[in-house]
Design a protein around this motif. Structure first.
Motif, PDB file in Angstrom:
ATOM      1  N   TYR A 165       0.805  -1.218   0.000  1.00  8.00           N
ATOM      2  CA  TYR A 165       0.000   0.000   0.000  1.00  8.00           C
ATOM      3  C   TYR A 165       0.842   1.275   0.000  1.00  8.00           C
ATOM      4  CZ  TYR A 165      -4.792  -0.106  -0.949  1.00  8.00           C
ATOM      5  OH  TYR A 165      -5.962  -0.135  -1.653  1.00  8.00           O
ATOM      6  N   THR A 212      -0.046   3.940  -2.787  1.00  6.84           N
ATOM      7  CA  THR A 212      -0.226   5.340  -2.389  1.00  6.84           C
ATOM      8  C   THR A 212       0.659   6.263  -3.224  1.00  6.84           C
ATOM      9  OG1 THR A 212      -0.780   4.669  -0.128  1.00  6.84           O
ATOM     10  CG2 THR A 212      -0.109   6.957  -0.451  1.00  6.84           C
ATOM     11  N   ASP A 218      -9.436   2.847  -1.220  1.00  5.52           N
ATOM     12  CA  ASP A 218      -8.582   2.222  -0.207  1.00  5.52           C
ATOM     13  C   ASP A 218      -9.353   1.325   0.755  1.00  5.52           C
ATOM     14  OD1 ASP A 218      -6.206   3.140  -1.135  1.00  5.52           O
ATOM     15  OD2 ASP A 218      -5.989   4.766   0.297  1.00  5.52           O
ATOM     16  N   SER A 238      -5.760   1.961   5.888  1.00 12.64           N
ATOM     17  CA  SER A 238      -6.633   2.811   5.069  1.00 12.64           C
ATOM     18  C   SER A 238      -6.464   4.279   5.426  1.00 12.64           C
ATOM     19  CB  SER A 238      -8.098   2.403   5.260  1.00 12.64           C
ATOM     20  OG  SER A 238      -8.349   1.116   4.770  1.00 12.64           O
ATOM     21  N   SER A 285      -2.983   5.713   4.291  1.00 12.13           N
ATOM     22  CA  SER A 285      -2.958   5.872   2.838  1.00 12.13           C
ATOM     23  C   SER A 285      -3.865   7.013   2.393  1.00 12.13           C
ATOM     24  CB  SER A 285      -3.383   4.568   2.157  1.00 12.13           C
ATOM     25  OG  SER A 285      -3.388   4.706   0.759  1.00 12.13           O
ATOM     26  N   GLY A 286      -5.100   7.041   2.902  1.00 13.86           N
ATOM     27  CA  GLY A 286      -6.065   8.055   2.490  1.00 13.86           C
ATOM     28  C   GLY A 286      -5.632   9.463   2.835  1.00 13.86           C
ATOM     29  N   SER A 342     -13.683   1.856   5.970  1.00  9.03           N
ATOM     30  CA  SER A 342     -12.796   0.738   6.264  1.00  9.03           C
ATOM     31  C   SER A 342     -13.472  -0.277   7.176  1.00  9.03           C
ATOM     32  CB  SER A 342     -11.508   1.254   6.921  1.00  9.03           C
ATOM     33  OG  SER A 342     -10.653   0.180   7.239  1.00  9.03           O
TER      34      SER A 342
END
Length: 220
Positions: free
Chosen positions: A23, A27, A53, A100, A103-104, A128
């Motif tokens: 990830y 990303t 994600d 999540s 990354s977000g 998530s």
């Protein structure tokens, strides 16, 4: 303390099997794509990528994790341990939610767009949680990689397809009952009582189903 230990164990397992590395790569790719997109496309694509994600991690990663745990007889060990079903599920939701969220938020920070981070973080965590619970609920029916694909691919289509219709202009209020639509609206800062209630009800329903699924897997 049991829950804390479970969460740390899940994070170590996810790191060991490359989820964080994978990830990180995703990303970086997402951020690169967003930086070169023209401004008219950037806002829509940023929300869509951030939304993807929780969906991908919650469904795909969760299915892979459960397949691994089944092969390692984790469920049978869980059945005779003092660890509750609720602690097991919460550990999965929290540990997957961390990936999540990281990354977000990174995608949002480097996208070049302004965001309501309260709405964004709330949407990421609820999304998530929801899709991780969906992944756990479906895992009772997964025993092989073929089962995994047969179940997860249609689920992904059902989860994502309505977004295309919604973004093309068909914005009926009824569509807010679909959790993905409500999550997209929440992440974009367009929250309403109806959409928030829809997400919460879906999360509660999937939590109940995930409890039943884990109990079923423990008895197999």
């Amino acid at each position: 303390m049991k829950l804390k230990g479970l969460i740390l164990g899940d994070i170590r397992q996810q790191y060991k099997y490359g989820f964080y590395a994978l990830y990180t790569l995703f990303t970086l790719v997402y951020i690169t794509v967003l930086r070169i997109l023209p401004m008219p496309w950037k806002e829509l694509c940023t929300t869509a990528l951030i939304f993807s994600d929780p969906v991908l991690i919650g469904l795909m990663f969760m299915g892979a994790i459960i397949l691994f745990e089944k092969s390692e007889k984790v469920m049978q060990a869980l059945a005779v341990s003092p660890i509750s079903v609720h602690a097991y599920i919460l550990s999965k939701v929290i540990s997957i939610g961390l990936i999540s969220l990281l990354s977000g938020v990174l995608i949002a920070l480097f996208s070049g767009m302004e965001h309501s981070y309260i709405h964004l973080v709330t949407g990421i965590m609820l999304g998530s949680a929801l899709f991780t619970l969906v992944g756990i609920s479906l895992s009772a029916f997964i025993s092989t990689m073929n089962n995994f694909m047969l179940i997860m691919v249609p689920t992904l289509i059902i989860s994502v397809a309505p977004i295309s219709i919604y973004t093309m202009g068909y914005k009926s209020g009824v569509m807010l009952l679909h959790p993905s639509i409500s999550l997209i609206e929440l992440m974009a800062g367009n929250i309403s009582i109806m959409s928030l209630m829809a997400i919460i009800i879906w999360c509660i329903a999937m939590y109940i189903f995930s409890c039943l699924s884990v109990k079923k897997m423990m008895t197999i």
